[in-house]
Design an enzyme around this catalytic site. Structure first.
Site, short mmCIF file in Angstrom:
data_model
loop_
_atom_site.label_atom_id
_atom_site.label_comp_id
_atom_site.label_asym_id
_atom_site.label_seq_id
_atom_site.Cartn_x
_atom_site.Cartn_y
_atom_site.Cartn_z
N CYS A 174 -2.04 -0.30 7.43
CA CYS A 174 -1.31 0.94 7.33
C CYS A 174 -1.60 1.77 8.52
O CYS A 174 -0.49 2.54 9.10
CB CYS A 174 -1.65 1.78 6.10
SG CYS A 174 -1.37 0.95 4.62
N HIS A 205 0.80 -1.39 -0.10
CA HIS A 205 0.15 -0.09 0.02
C HIS A 205 0.99 1.28 -0.13
O HIS A 205 2.05 1.20 0.46
CB HIS A 205 -1.03 -0.07 1.29
CG HIS A 205 -1.95 -0.99 1.14
ND1 HIS A 205 -3.04 -1.18 2.03
CD2 HIS A 205 -2.10 -2.02 0.18
CE1 HIS A 205 -3.75 -2.00 1.76
NE2 HIS A 205 -3.15 -2.90 0.91
N GLU A 247 1.00 3.91 1.82
CA GLU A 247 1.72 4.20 2.91
C GLU A 247 2.89 3.40 3.45
O GLU A 247 3.77 3.87 3.88
CB GLU A 247 0.48 4.22 4.22
CG GLU A 247 -0.73 4.94 3.95
CD GLU A 247 -1.92 4.01 3.35
OE1 GLU A 247 -1.52 3.44 2.06
OE2 GLU A 247 -3.00 4.18 3.75
N CYS A 265 -6.06 1.88 5.75
CA CYS A 265 -6.59 0.83 6.31
C CYS A 265 -6.17 0.12 7.69
O CYS A 265 -5.18 0.99 8.21
CB CYS A 265 -6.48 -0.44 5.32
SG CYS A 265 -4.77 -0.97 5.21
ZN LIG Z 1 -3.30 0.27 3.63
#
Ligand SMILES: [Zn+2]
Length: 152
Positions: free
Chosen positions: A89, A56, A58, A86
């Site tokens: 993250c 992801h 991040e 999410c």
């Molecule tokens: Zn994430």
């Protein structure tokens, strides 16, 4: 109003998000800035491109910033991301010790910084981050909407 340094970093994150969309990933981008507001790491969602469930934006940006600093500890830094993080993250925000989280669009389905969960401000955990939401929200949402509309 929003901190101009946060807005400038979000504009960079939006450019990264658009690049993710062009290579077939959900358009999410992230930038880490230091205490002076200087960008020290950036990343975009690379899940499809790298076949990596944890890539992801991040996580990619936090890794880049930590590598640039030569330390996993990003205390005093800010993570700026186009979409609310999410659960994974949000966990990475706490593990990296970044002091602030700035995000653009809310994720009502899976957000973990105030929507579904609020992992980054959960007082049961040993670390927390300050949260600023809604920076360039319209632009971040429009990128995501255009991406998903094109896939229908
Ligand atoms: Zn994430």
């Amino acid at each position: 109003m929003f901190d101009p340094a946060d807005v400038a970093a979000m504009d960079r994150a939006l450019v990264l998000a658009a690049a993710a969309g062009r290579s077939g990933d959900v358009p999410v981008g992230a930038v880490v800035t230091d205490a002076a507001g200087t960008a020290i790491g950036g990343g975009r969602n690379l899940r499809e491109l790298q076949h990596d469930p944890t890539a992801h934006a991040e996580v990619v940006a936090l890794r880049a910033a930590a590598a640039a600093l030569g330390s996993w500890n990003l205390e005093g830094c800010t993570l700026v991301v186009t979409l609310e993080p999410c659960v994974m993250c949000a966990g990475a925000v706490l593990q990296s010790r970044v002091s602030r989280l700035v995000f653009g669009a809310w994720d009502a389905k899976a957000g973990a910084a105030g929507s579904v969960y609020d992992v980054v401000r959960d007082r049961r955990l040993p670390h927390r981050a300050e949260v600023v939401a809604g920076v360039r929200e319209a632009e971040a949402s429009a990128l995501l909407r255009a991406f998903f509309d094109a896939r229908r």
